[in-house]
Design a protein around this motif. Structure first.
Motif, PDB file in Angstrom:
ATOM      1  N   ILE A 190       0.861  -1.188   0.000  1.00 37.30           N
ATOM      2  CA  ILE A 190       0.000   0.000   0.000  1.00 37.30           C
ATOM      3  C   ILE A 190       0.900   1.241   0.000  1.00 37.30           C
ATOM      4  O   ILE A 190       2.113   1.142   0.253  1.00 37.30           O
ATOM      5  N   PRO A 191       0.351   2.426  -0.269  1.00 34.69           N
ATOM      6  CA  PRO A 191       1.184   3.649  -0.314  1.00 34.69           C
ATOM      7  C   PRO A 191       1.973   3.912   0.968  1.00 34.69           C
ATOM      8  O   PRO A 191       3.082   4.466   0.906  1.00 34.69           O
ATOM      9  N   ASP A 192       1.443   3.519   2.127  1.00 35.54           N
ATOM     10  CA  ASP A 192       2.178   3.725   3.385  1.00 35.54           C
ATOM     11  C   ASP A 192       3.505   2.977   3.390  1.00 35.54           C
ATOM     12  O   ASP A 192       4.476   3.426   4.025  1.00 35.54           O
ATOM     13  N   ASP A 193       3.578   1.835   2.715  1.00 37.70           N
ATOM     14  CA  ASP A 193       4.835   1.078   2.636  1.00 37.70           C
ATOM     15  C   ASP A 193       5.871   1.843   1.822  1.00 37.70           C
ATOM     16  O   ASP A 193       7.058   1.842   2.146  1.00 37.70           O
ATOM     17  N   ILE A 194       5.404   2.494   0.769  1.00 36.50           N
ATOM     18  CA  ILE A 194       6.300   3.328  -0.045  1.00 36.50           C
ATOM     19  C   ILE A 194       6.811   4.494   0.794  1.00 36.50           C
ATOM     20  O   ILE A 194       7.999   4.810   0.803  1.00 36.50           O
ATOM     21  N   ALA A 195       5.906   5.129   1.537  1.00 37.82           N
ATOM     22  CA  ALA A 195       6.265   6.301   2.334  1.00 37.82           C
ATOM     23  C   ALA A 195       7.290   5.964   3.414  1.00 37.82           C
ATOM     24  O   ALA A 195       8.160   6.787   3.729  1.00 37.82           O
ATOM     25  N   TYR A 196       7.201   4.752   3.970  1.00 37.07           N
ATOM     26  CA  TYR A 196       8.055   4.385   5.101  1.00 37.07           C
ATOM     27  C   TYR A 196       9.539   4.388   4.724  1.00 37.07           C
ATOM     28  O   TYR A 196      10.393   4.790   5.515  1.00 37.07           O
TER      29      TYR A 196
END
Length: 318
Positions: free
Chosen positions: A271-277
């Motif tokens: 999900i996008p949160d994984d990219i952001a991390y």
């Protein structure tokens, strides 16, 4: 999520707990290094001496049952110290291969920016190819093969910056930094009484790591996520403050480590949160800023923050 994935998640969390016994107050960094290992990446740590870089590498080698070597890179270290060399055997009349420091699972390349460019290049070529070629004969490195390299801050006495093409070989660039007061007090108490490295248990071995790396490879990625990562990379190439943006290798690195992040968080999809991390840890060291950015005292991280805000996230449910 199937049993294989659940077992991998449990193993990952147990490894993190073991490393935390020896590396106090750096939980987020421990997690990021392990995620890079699961994504088949190499790690560069830029920091001053004495903040626990070697302890970190040793703790991972023990908890993951990895064969470990360390090289202190100085100006007189030769490429053959890393790759190995051949020597004539008068009894057999043949040339025998003498392995270099790279013939291991986990190599700590300490102060990589103090050695010659030839030795740096030899190491970084090995990192890319997973094998060494000496006198025309190729020798495969053990699997997994992980490099945790350290460098002193650029500008320190005797240092020389790694070329951009070589920095790009590292999946992540991290900084440990000083511990906070409470963590430092705990370190003083613990290490005054015993060496915590002696109490780290082996949680996994080489076969387990390879199996977990395969699980990570199979994490699902929606086409919207691929497009999102491509747009983030493209935005760095078109930014007026950036001279050299993110390469395709950098985008692939972010994609790979985001899959590992999804696994750690108990999902079989990104999900996008994984990219952001992991976004800034993967991208920041790959950027070359132009004179406008330097005049305005902008850091790569600040520019990446601005890019992140302006690239729309895809709508994918958690």
């Amino acid at each position: 999520m199937n049993n294989t994935n659940n077992n991998s998640i449990q193993t990952v969390r147990e490894v993190i707990d073991e490393v935390k016994k020896a590396v106090i107050g750096k939980d987020k960094m421990i997690i990021k290094i392990l995620l890079a290992i699961l994504a088949k990446g190499h790690i560069l740590i830029e920091d001053i001496p004495g903040v626990g870089k070697t302890t970190m590498a040793l703790a991972f080698s023990k908890s993951l049952s990895l064969d470990y070597n360390r090289v202190q890179f100085t100006p007189d270290v030769l490429p053959t110290d890393v790759t190995g060399f051949t020597v004539y055997n008068k009894n057999t009349g043949a040339f025998d291969f003498k392995p270099g420091a790279s013939m291991c699972n986990l190599l700590l390349a300490d102060e990589i920016n103090r050695t010659s460019s030839k030795t740096q290049s030899a190491l970084l070529e090995i990192m890319e190819e997973g094998k060494v070629t000496v006198d025309g004969t190729t020798h495969k490195l053990p699997r997994p093969f992980i490099v945790i390299a350290t460098q002193n801050p650029i500008g320190s006495v005797g240092t020389q910056a790694l070329p951009e093409s070589q920095l790009d070989r590292f999946m992540l660039k991290l900084s440990m930094g000083y511990p906070d007061i409470s963590s430092e007090v705990e370190i003083l108490k613990v290490k005054s009484n015993y060496n915590p490295l002696e109490y780290i248990n082996s949680i996994a071995d080489s076969e387990d790591i390879i199996a977990m790396q395969k699980v990570v490879e199979n994490i699902h990625v929606d086409d919207k996520i691929y497009m999102y990562v491509a747009r983030l990379a493209e935005a760095t190439r078109n930014n007026p403050m950036i001279k050299l943006g993110i390469s395709t290798r950098g985008a692939l690195a972010l994609m790979a480590v985001s899959k590992a992040t999804a696994l750690l968080k108990g999902r079989s999809y990104v999900i996008p949160d994984d990219i952001a991390y992991m976004y800034k840890d993967v991208f920041a060291h790959r950027l070359i800023l132009n004179s406008n950015a330097k005049i305005n005292n902008l850091s790569p991280e600040q520019i990446l923050d601005d890019i992140f805000k302006n690239v729309k996230q895809p709508d994918i449910a958690n």
